[in-house]
Design an enzyme around this catalytic site. Structure first.
Site, PDB file in Angstrom:
ATOM      1  N   GLU A  38       8.237   7.406   5.480  1.00  0.00           N
ATOM      2  CA  GLU A  38       8.607   6.792   4.207  1.00  0.00           C
ATOM      3  C   GLU A  38      10.010   6.191   4.258  1.00  0.00           C
ATOM      4  OE1 GLU A  38       6.661   6.048   1.910  1.00  0.00           O
ATOM      5  OE2 GLU A  38       4.927   7.218   2.551  1.00  0.00           O
TER       6      GLU A  38
ATOM      7  N   TYR B 256      10.312   6.859  -5.421  1.00  0.00           N
ATOM      8  CA  TYR B 256       9.117   6.536  -4.650  1.00  0.00           C
ATOM      9  C   TYR B 256       8.975   7.465  -3.443  1.00  0.00           C
ATOM     10  CZ  TYR B 256       6.112   4.517  -1.164  1.00  0.00           C
ATOM     11  OH  TYR B 256       5.146   4.370  -0.207  1.00  0.00           O
TER      12      TYR B 256
ATOM     13  N   ASP C 200       5.477   1.928  -5.648  1.00  0.00           N
ATOM     14  CA  ASP C 200       6.353   0.978  -4.970  1.00  0.00           C
ATOM     15  C   ASP C 200       6.169  -0.381  -5.648  1.00  0.00           C
ATOM     16  OD1 ASP C 200       3.901   0.054  -4.093  1.00  0.00           O
ATOM     17  OD2 ASP C 200       4.469  -0.028  -1.977  1.00  0.00           O
TER      18      ASP C 200
ATOM     19  N   CYS D  62      -4.489  -7.384  -4.037  1.00  0.00           N
ATOM     20  CA  CYS D  62      -3.672  -7.705  -5.208  1.00  0.00           C
ATOM     21  C   CYS D  62      -2.257  -8.056  -4.774  1.00  0.00           C
ATOM     22  CB  CYS D  62      -3.664  -6.523  -6.178  1.00  0.00           C
ATOM     23  SG  CYS D  62      -3.030  -6.939  -7.824  1.00  0.00           S
TER      24      CYS D  62
ATOM     25  N   CYS E 122      -8.546 -12.111  -6.148  1.00  0.00           N
ATOM     26  CA  CYS E 122      -9.203 -11.433  -7.265  1.00  0.00           C
ATOM     27  C   CYS E 122     -10.711 -11.332  -7.075  1.00  0.00           C
ATOM     28  CB  CYS E 122      -8.878 -12.148  -8.575  1.00  0.00           C
ATOM     29  SG  CYS E 122      -7.118 -12.093  -9.025  1.00  0.00           S
TER      30      CYS E 122
ATOM     31  N   CYS F  74     -11.575  -8.143  -5.387  1.00  0.00           N
ATOM     32  CA  CYS F  74     -10.996  -6.912  -5.943  1.00  0.00           C
ATOM     33  C   CYS F  74     -12.077  -6.002  -6.512  1.00  0.00           C
ATOM     34  CB  CYS F  74      -9.991  -7.260  -7.040  1.00  0.00           C
ATOM     35  SG  CYS F  74      -9.208  -5.798  -7.754  1.00  0.00           S
TER      36      CYS F  74
ATOM     37  N   CYS G 213      -9.269  -5.350 -15.077  1.00  0.00           N
ATOM     38  CA  CYS G 213      -7.916  -5.905 -14.941  1.00  0.00           C
ATOM     39  C   CYS G 213      -7.665  -6.932 -16.029  1.00  0.00           C
ATOM     40  CB  CYS G 213      -7.765  -6.547 -13.558  1.00  0.00           C
ATOM     41  SG  CYS G 213      -6.154  -7.333 -13.301  1.00  0.00           S
TER      42      CYS G 213
END
Length: 303
Positions: free
Chosen positions: A45, A128, A146, A194, A201, A204, A210
């Site tokens: 991370e 985060y 994030d 995304c 889209c 997705c 959405c």
């Protein structure tokens, strides 16, 4: 029209099922996803902060092989860590990782903590990174937010979200007991579908839920909605000059004139001196007998 509480819960369950079904077929195979070791998760991370996963892979594999435990990195020289980090960018992260290893060894017996406040007290660990460790190492039901996840949530709700709003939304959406899979799926959705520009889209799995994709005139601002500010250009910046100098110091010690040349700042001595002074103040470099060398300050003296 605002949904009832029951209807909203049903919406979340359906969205979750659709996303998880998609992710099982589309998940990225990344080396840090093959471990639940809190130290290795934390290390990954740190590296992933403001850096794309593909760039991180070889550095993570190198660090994990060379410093597989907190204690081993804590015993390393900072100069060695900074040298191994060269090319990954933002070397302050390497210093913070090394400092964090020292503190985890001293304060937590070599065990990366699961507690949010204890994680946030470590150098370089923000909201985060702390929640990523909770979710990906300890399996706690924490939402990981994030820039990509912030953008997804903003598009789902059809409005820009402050960090606190995005965090609350992320926490609510985590299916109990499935935080590892759910958060990884959200990260992959942001990376592969995304996206900030030209979102796909039509591919997705949760498009039907959405608000942004379902709008006749989607808000252009939500193309980049998220939780981090736009970075200044790299070319010609102090960041670029710092990176050049640290790369040169990984090979040899330098005097003042050579340091300015390494930064391409022989024509601007005042700026070169300012950058050198900042690196020394941050513990990324030090002066010994009027020569500049990589690292070497004790962690207790870091700002």
């Amino acid at each position: 029209m605002r949904l009832s509480v029951a209807a909203e819960r049903q919406r979340r369950r359906r969205r979750c099922a659709a996303l998880m079904q998609w992710w099982e077929a589309q998940r990225r195979d990344l080396p840090w996803r093959r471990t639940r070791d809190p130290w290795l998760v934390l290390m990954s991370e740190f590296m992933l902060q403001q850096t794309q996963a593909d760039r991180v892979v070889p550095y993570f594999e190198q660090f994990a092989a060379h410093w597989p435990t907190v204690e081993l990195l804590a015993r390393a020289e900072l100069a060695e860590v900074l040298s191994a980090w060269q090319g990954l960018g933002y070397p302050r992260r390497a210093r913070n990782l090394w400092h964090t290893a020292t503190l985890v060894t001293q304060r937590h017996g070599g065990q990366v903590p699961a507690d949010l406040e204890a994680l946030l007290a470590l150098p370089g660990v923000g909201p985060y990174t702390a929640r990523a460790v909770q979710a990906f190492a300890w399996g706690l039901d924490a939402g990981v937010v994030d820039t990509n996840v912030g953008r997804i949530l903003a598009r789902w709700f059809g409005s820009r979200l402050a960090l606190a709003q995005a965090q609350r939304a992320a926490d609510v959406h985590v299916p109990p007991g499935e935080s590892w899979s759910w958060n990884q799926a959200m990260l992959d959705l942001g990376a592969k579908v995304c996206t900030k520009r030209n979102p796909r889209c039509g591919l997705c799995p949760v498009q039907r839920w959405c608000s942004w994709a379902g709008s006749d005139a989607p808000d252009p601002a939500l193309r980049s909605a998220g939780v981090s500010a736009r970075q200044a250009p790299f070319e010609g910046s102090d960041r670029q000059a710092r990176g050049r100098l640290l790369a040169a110091l990984a090979d040899r010690d330098l005097d003042g004139a050579d340091a300015a040349i390494a930064m391409n700042l022989a024509h601007d001595a005042q700026r070169a001196e300012r950058i050198v002074a900042a690196l020394v103040a941050e513990g990324l470099a030090s002066t010994v007998e009027r020569r500049l060398r990589l690292g070497s300050r004790a962690p207790d003296s870091f700002p």
